[in-house]
Design an enzyme around this catalytic site. Structure first.
Site, PDB file in Angstrom:
ATOM      1  N   ASP A  30     -15.878  42.471 -23.697  1.00 20.01           N
ATOM      2  CA  ASP A  30     -15.745  41.098 -23.434  1.00 20.01           C
ATOM      3  C   ASP A  30     -16.434  40.963 -22.105  1.00 20.01           C
ATOM      4  O   ASP A  30     -16.175  41.482 -21.200  1.00 20.01           O
ATOM      5  CB  ASP A  30     -14.101  40.605 -23.302  1.00 20.01           C
ATOM      6  N   ASN A  86      -7.189  35.103 -31.736  1.00 16.65           N
ATOM      7  CA  ASN A  86      -6.546  33.693 -31.800  1.00 16.65           C
ATOM      8  C   ASN A  86      -7.487  33.093 -32.875  1.00 16.65           C
ATOM      9  O   ASN A  86      -8.383  33.392 -33.305  1.00 16.65           O
ATOM     10  CB  ASN A  86      -7.288  33.118 -30.510  1.00 16.65           C
ATOM     11  N   GLN A  93      -8.677  29.750 -29.720  1.00 14.36           N
ATOM     12  CA  GLN A  93      -9.976  30.357 -30.274  1.00 14.36           C
ATOM     13  C   GLN A  93     -11.117  29.411 -29.705  1.00 14.36           C
ATOM     14  O   GLN A  93     -11.045  28.179 -29.856  1.00 14.36           O
ATOM     15  CB  GLN A  93      -9.849  30.237 -31.615  1.00 14.36           C
ATOM     16  N   HIS A  99     -12.517  37.801 -34.329  1.00 13.92           N
ATOM     17  CA  HIS A  99     -12.521  38.826 -33.234  1.00 13.92           C
ATOM     18  C   HIS A  99     -11.215  39.268 -33.099  1.00 13.92           C
ATOM     19  O   HIS A  99     -10.179  38.168 -32.846  1.00 13.92           O
ATOM     20  CB  HIS A  99     -13.401  38.600 -32.246  1.00 13.92           C
ATOM     21  N   HIS A 101      -9.033  40.936 -29.851  1.00 13.05           N
ATOM     22  CA  HIS A 101      -9.332  41.498 -28.287  1.00 13.05           C
ATOM     23  C   HIS A 101      -8.484  42.816 -28.311  1.00 13.05           C
ATOM     24  O   HIS A 101      -7.085  42.762 -28.653  1.00 13.05           O
ATOM     25  CB  HIS A 101      -8.492  40.494 -27.501  1.00 13.05           C
TER      26      HIS A 101
END
Ligand code: 5GP
Ligand code: ZN
Length: 135
Positions: A30, A86, A93, A99, A101
């Site tokens: 990230d 999210n 989101q 995706h 995390h």
């Protein structure tokens, strides 16, 4: 998806710091991590979020999430791992490509658990009934 940032990352049109790739998914750091090593795991197929994700793809991706969680734990010494995902604007989101995390955690790193609110009398049962009614 023409305008999707994560699709562009998959196609190599936008750079990323890749940590893992196979035929199904891609994992990369990230750009704005909670802690160093905070990794995003995405399917190569574009799906907006959990509601659109095919079950077979979720089944294929989850072992990769475990692989990356283990790698983060044993390489950078994280003493905890959060896996978060999210779905929808109100859930935070901002990128509309599914995706996960995978977040390394350390004692005293400042990230707080979400605040819990107790149920009113009867509310838990009523809520569970609503959920069960559409399952
Ligand atoms: P969301 O809030 O949608 O669950 O999380 C999106 C995440 O993607 C954020 O944590 C954000 O820092 C990360 N992100 C957004 N754009 C990029 C990018 O271009 N490259 C990388 N590596 N991460 C990104
Ligand atoms: Zn996409």
């Amino acid at each position: 998806m023409e305008s999707c940032i994560f699709c562009k990352i998959i196609k190599g049109e936008i750079p990323c710091t890749k940590v893992y790739e196979d035929e199904v998914g891609l994992a990369f750091l990230d750009v704005n991590p909670i802690n160093p090593g905070h990794t995003l795991l995405i399917p190569k197929e574009h799906h907006e979020n959990i509601h659109e994700m095919p079950d077979e793809l979720l089944e294929k991706l989850m072992p990769t999430a475990k692989k990356i969680a283990n790698a983060i734990k044993f390489s950078i010494g994280a003493t905890g791992i959060n896996i978060g995902q999210n779905n929808g604007t109100d859930a935070g989101q901002v990128i509309w490509h599914y995706h996960m995390h995978i977040i390394p955690r350390f004692a005293g790193d400042g990230l707080k658990h979400w605040p819990g609110k107790p149920y009113m009398l009867g509310e838990a049962e009523e809520t569970a009934e609503k959920i069960k009614s559409v399952l």
